[in-house]
Scaffold this motif. Structure first.
Motif, PDB file in Angstrom:
ATOM      1  N   UNK A 104       0.856  -1.186   0.000  1.00 64.12           N
ATOM      2  CA  UNK A 104       0.000   0.000   0.000  1.00 64.12           C
ATOM      3  C   UNK A 104       0.891   1.235   0.000  1.00 64.12           C
ATOM      4  N   UNK A 105       0.582   2.185  -0.877  1.00 60.46           N
ATOM      5  CA  UNK A 105       1.454   3.341  -1.079  1.00 60.46           C
ATOM      6  C   UNK A 105       1.030   4.548  -0.265  1.00 60.46           C
ATOM      7  N   UNK A 106      -0.267   4.912  -0.306  1.00 57.22           N
ATOM      8  CA  UNK A 106      -0.662   6.184   0.307  1.00 57.22           C
ATOM      9  C   UNK A 106      -2.155   6.218   0.602  1.00 57.22           C
ATOM     10  N   UNK A 107      -2.511   7.096   1.554  1.00 58.40           N
ATOM     11  CA  UNK A 107      -3.894   7.498   1.861  1.00 58.40           C
ATOM     12  C   UNK A 107      -4.740   6.408   2.498  1.00 58.40           C
ATOM     13  N   UNK A 269      -9.869  -2.557  -3.559  1.00 57.51           N
ATOM     14  CA  UNK A 269     -10.422  -3.217  -2.369  1.00 57.51           C
ATOM     15  C   UNK A 269     -10.418  -2.339  -1.122  1.00 57.51           C
ATOM     16  N   UNK A 270      -9.488  -1.406  -1.018  1.00 58.27           N
ATOM     17  CA  UNK A 270      -9.397  -0.564   0.175  1.00 58.27           C
ATOM     18  C   UNK A 270     -10.221   0.707  -0.020  1.00 58.27           C
ATOM     19  N   UNK A 271     -11.112   0.976   0.911  1.00 60.17           N
ATOM     20  CA  UNK A 271     -12.068   2.067   0.770  1.00 60.17           C
ATOM     21  C   UNK A 271     -11.412   3.430   0.955  1.00 60.17           C
ATOM     22  N   UNK A 272     -11.835   4.376   0.147  1.00 61.01           N
ATOM     23  CA  UNK A 272     -11.342   5.751   0.257  1.00 61.01           C
ATOM     24  C   UNK A 272     -12.044   6.452   1.415  1.00 61.01           C
ATOM     25  N   UNK A 307      -9.780  12.484   7.457  1.00 62.76           N
ATOM     26  CA  UNK A 307     -10.466  11.200   7.342  1.00 62.76           C
ATOM     27  C   UNK A 307     -11.940  11.401   7.678  1.00 62.76           C
ATOM     28  N   UNK A 308     -12.821  10.960   6.787  1.00 61.85           N
ATOM     29  CA  UNK A 308     -14.256  11.198   6.952  1.00 61.85           C
ATOM     30  C   UNK A 308     -14.783  10.728   8.299  1.00 61.85           C
ATOM     31  N   UNK A 334      -9.237  11.442  -1.943  1.00 57.29           N
ATOM     32  CA  UNK A 334      -7.833  11.075  -2.134  1.00 57.29           C
ATOM     33  C   UNK A 334      -7.774   9.550  -1.981  1.00 57.29           C
ATOM     34  N   UNK A 335      -7.930   8.810  -3.091  1.00 50.26           N
ATOM     35  CA  UNK A 335      -8.044   7.348  -3.019  1.00 50.26           C
ATOM     36  C   UNK A 335      -6.808   6.682  -2.430  1.00 50.26           C
ATOM     37  N   UNK A 336      -7.021   5.479  -1.945  1.00 44.12           N
ATOM     38  CA  UNK A 336      -5.900   4.650  -1.504  1.00 44.12           C
ATOM     39  C   UNK A 336      -5.166   4.161  -2.741  1.00 44.12           C
TER      40      UNK A 336
END
Length: 415
Positions: A104-107, A269-272, A307-308, A334-336
């Motif tokens: 995983x890179x970011x966000x 798969x990882x939620x924004x 973060x929401x 800002x997507x994952x």
């Protein structure tokens, strides 16, 4: 990410185009103090999260820990109205705590609701964990990121005391040394192209790649990612074309991957959860809850990403209101992002550095934490870079009681 920056380009350029006033100048001791306080807040919060990165720790809990640490520390400074205003100084989160594991890179800042348990994940021994966060005081920003390798619990002492090796060690060493080298190159009159070239030389030495789409950005008041940037890329066509100037502040963000071409992509798969207000979008809200959520996010986060779930903590009505803000485009996602190679390991190190007024030399604002316990069989064979890494660098230190001071020393923070 550079393409995310393009989504917010109209909004960012409107802010970026505003001239720097005397009250924003780094030569102003009050401005320097605010930068240093923001850095101190970010340092303490990052240290707390890193300490909690142990086997069994839930990623969502680590993100909450960092966000709450930033909020709590920020509220403790400048809490009284100033002499020239009846309002307290605005301060708080400049970038939400994101915990990105392995490829995983970011966000990645998952919510901690039970229904989101699979999204959060649990740390295990051997995971490569990147923690990133930021704080601001009166819009003056400090961001920081660090990578560690989760060690087995102390019951297996022979495992816990052995350094990580192989490709994990290669990518961690490369990213760490590239960040340390880049920080030392941020000085008045220096060509940013040298930073770009140095990053790539170090990446080649460890046989890793910079992650495409990530970048180091100039920071301005209330502007996390100004247009001036140094992208992480191997393509010479992407080399920067600018000269560092006295009084400028940069977020040096080095992200590298152990596999593939350096490409990354949005996760399927990882939620924004990380969003940022787009000030170029104006909307008449239909729901009372939307207006309430908008007022709350403006008061708590202004133009900064968040973060929401931190606003959703306000109750079910806020959750409904936030949904309309996202649909209307008032909040930009800002997507994952993840590495295109799912088996790759990604490492990130980020530091906030200023070009010191007067001397024009680098002034490190955020702390340099000790490097992870890794051992790579590769090394840098470039005398110029080796000499650069041995240079001492000034480190700014802030005291909430007495303001700020600057001390000289090495880059290591013995914590």
């Amino acid at each position: 990410m550079s393409h995310l920056a393009r989504k917010l380009q109209a909004s960012a350029m409107a802010i970026d185009g505003a001239p720097t006033t005397a009250s924003d100048s780094l030569a102003d001791p009050a401005v320097m103090q605010k930068y240093q306080l923001a850095a101190s807040i970010a340092n303490d919060a990052l240290r707390a999260v890193l300490t909690a990165c142990v086997p069994g720790a839930r990623v969502s809990a680590l993100c909450r820990l960092g966000d709450e640490a930033v909020a709590r520390a920020a509220q403790a400074v400048f809490s009284r109205p100033g002499k020239t205003t009846q309002q307290p100084v605005e301060r708080g989160c400049a970038f939400p705590t994101c915990v990105c594991v392995n490829a995983v890179v970011a966000n990645h800042a998952p919510a901690d609701a039970p229904a989101d348990a699979d999204d959060g994940g649990v740390l295990a021994a051997g995971d490569v964990v990147k923690v990133e966060l930021g704080a601001h005081v009166d819009g003056f920003i400090a961001t920081s990121a660090h990578t560690l390798v989760v060690v087995a619990d102390t019951a297996a002492a022979e495992v816990a005391t052995a350094p990580a090796r192989g490709r994990v060690a290669d990518v961690v060493c490369a990213a760490y040394l590239a960040c340390e080298a880049a920080v030392r190159l941020v000085r008045a009159g220096a060509d940013a192209r040298r930073v770009f070239e140095t990053i790539n030389t170090i990446a080649q030495a460890f046989d890793v790649r910079p992650v495409e789409g990530t970048a180091s950005h100039q920071i301005k008041r209330f502007l996390l990612e100004a247009e001036t940037a140094i992208v992480n890329s191997v393509d010479p066509e992407n080399a920067p074309d600018f000269i560092f100037g006295t009084g400028e502040v940069y977020s040096i963000n080095i992200v590298m991957t152990s596999g593939g071409t350096g490409a990354c992509q949005e996760s399927s798969t990882l939620r924004t959860t990380v969003h940022q207000r787009d000030v170029s979008v104006v909307c008449a809200f239909k729901l009372k809850s939307s207006r309430a959520a908008f007022n709350a996010l403006t008061q708590s986060y202004n133009v900064f990403p968040f973060a929401l779930q931190r606003l959703a903590d306000g109750g079910p009505a806020f959750k409904i209101g936030l949904a309309e803000l996202v649909r209307s485009g008032v909040l930009a996602p800002r997507p994952v992002f993840v590495a295109a190679d799912p088996n790759a390991f990604v490492a990130q190190f980020k530091a906030t550095v200023a070009v010191a007024p007067g001397s024009g030399t680098p002034l490190r604002l955020t702390a340099a934490f000790n490097p992870p316990y890794v051992h790579s069989d590769r090394s840098i064979n470039d005398a110029g870079i080796e000499a650069l890494l041995k240079q001492d660098i000034k480190i700014a230190k802030a005291s909430r009681a007495s303001g700020a001071e600057v001390s000289a020393g090495t880059e290591m923070d013995e914590s």
